[in-house]
Design a protein around this motif. Structure first.
Motif, PDB file in Angstrom:
ATOM      1  N   LEU A  22      94.305  33.644  45.626  1.00  0.00           N
ATOM      2  CA  LEU A  22      94.541  33.025  46.923  1.00  0.00           C
ATOM      3  C   LEU A  22      94.936  34.045  47.990  1.00  0.00           C
ATOM      4  CD1 LEU A  22      96.310  29.727  45.808  1.00  0.00           C
ATOM      5  CD2 LEU A  22      93.911  30.067  46.467  1.00  0.00           C
ATOM      6  N   LYS A  71      91.541  34.829  49.680  1.00  0.00           N
ATOM      7  CA  LYS A  71      91.051  33.784  50.590  1.00  0.00           C
ATOM      8  C   LYS A  71      91.475  32.426  50.055  1.00  0.00           C
ATOM      9  CE  LYS A  71      86.561  33.085  48.388  1.00  0.00           C
ATOM     10  NZ  LYS A  71      85.132  32.975  48.564  1.00  0.00           N
ATOM     11  N   GLU A  72      91.406  31.401  50.917  1.00  0.00           N
ATOM     12  CA  GLU A  72      91.702  30.052  50.431  1.00  0.00           C
ATOM     13  C   GLU A  72      90.547  29.600  49.552  1.00  0.00           C
ATOM     14  OE1 GLU A  72      90.356  26.702  53.669  1.00  0.00           O
ATOM     15  OE2 GLU A  72      92.349  27.553  53.876  1.00  0.00           O
ATOM     16  N   ARG A  73      90.873  28.793  48.555  1.00  0.00           N
ATOM     17  CA  ARG A  73      89.869  28.387  47.572  1.00  0.00           C
ATOM     18  C   ARG A  73      90.077  26.932  47.141  1.00  0.00           C
ATOM     19  NH1 ARG A  73      87.845  33.243  44.812  1.00  0.00           N
ATOM     20  NH2 ARG A  73      89.019  35.027  45.560  1.00  0.00           N
ATOM     21  N   ILE A  78     102.156  28.108  47.591  1.00  0.00           N
ATOM     22  CA  ILE A  78     100.805  27.752  48.014  1.00  0.00           C
ATOM     23  C   ILE A  78     100.863  26.434  48.777  1.00  0.00           C
ATOM     24  CG2 ILE A  78      99.687  28.955  46.093  1.00  0.00           C
ATOM     25  CD1 ILE A  78      99.125  26.173  44.863  1.00  0.00           C
ATOM     26  N   ARG A  81      91.645  22.371  49.364  1.00  0.00           N
ATOM     27  CA  ARG A  81      91.606  23.836  49.393  1.00  0.00           C
ATOM     28  C   ARG A  81      93.033  24.361  49.395  1.00  0.00           C
ATOM     29  NH1 ARG A  81      86.703  25.765  50.028  1.00  0.00           N
ATOM     30  NH2 ARG A  81      87.352  27.789  50.846  1.00  0.00           N
ATOM     31  N   TYR A  82      93.241  25.388  48.594  1.00  0.00           N
ATOM     32  CA  TYR A  82      94.572  25.967  48.448  1.00  0.00           C
ATOM     33  C   TYR A  82      94.624  27.319  49.136  1.00  0.00           C
ATOM     34  CZ  TYR A  82      95.447  22.329  45.053  1.00  0.00           C
ATOM     35  OH  TYR A  82      95.605  21.105  44.457  1.00  0.00           O
ATOM     36  N   SER A  83      95.786  27.590  49.752  1.00  0.00           N
ATOM     37  CA  SER A  83      95.997  28.889  50.398  1.00  0.00           C
ATOM     38  C   SER A  83      97.383  29.415  50.033  1.00  0.00           C
ATOM     39  CB  SER A  83      95.854  28.761  51.914  1.00  0.00           C
ATOM     40  OG  SER A  83      96.796  27.841  52.427  1.00  0.00           O
TER      41      SER A  83
END
Length: 120
Positions: free
Chosen positions: A26, A29-31, A60, A70-72
């Motif tokens: 993460l 990038k966000e995923r 996160i 989406r996780y960041s």
């Protein structure tokens, strides 16, 4: 209204190698969860459990975008780890400095003994 304390703290959250790997992913990038899951030999359910712990430790953030979540990375709580490690860096710097002086003093003593033995 009072906010509840996180269920997991940052140290508990980063204790697991899989969660540390998720943080690394993460950080790039966000995923979405599907992209995170393909990096691990575990079920998607297990990955979700790790994401929950990271989320509860506020490391996160998950945001629903369309049909996927989406996780960041939220790196601010990692400052606690940095500060804690910095304290012990000072401790070890001090210990290593003392060791250096000890070794240097012993080397000088050995050199002086060697010189005096050679004069005899």
């Amino acid at each position: 209204m009072m906010s509840l304390a996180p269920k997991y703290d940052v140290f508990q959250a980063i204790a697991d190698p899989s969660r540390r790997k998720i943080l690394e992913l993460l950080a790039e990038k966000e995923r979405p969860i599907s992209e995170i899951s393909e990096n691990f030999p575990m079920t998607r359910t297990a990955v979700v459990k790790h994401l929950t712990i990271l989320s509860e430790a506020e490391l996160i953030k998950g945001e629903k975008i369309g049909r996927e979540k989406r996780y960041s990375l939220q790196s601010e709580p990692l400052r606690q780890v940095k500060d804690w490690v910095a304290y012990y860096e000072q401790f070890w710097d001090n210990k290593l400095s003392m060791l250096k002086h000890y070794v240097e003093d012993n080397e000088e003593s050995e050199l002086e003994r060697s010189r005096s033995d050679n004069k005899k």
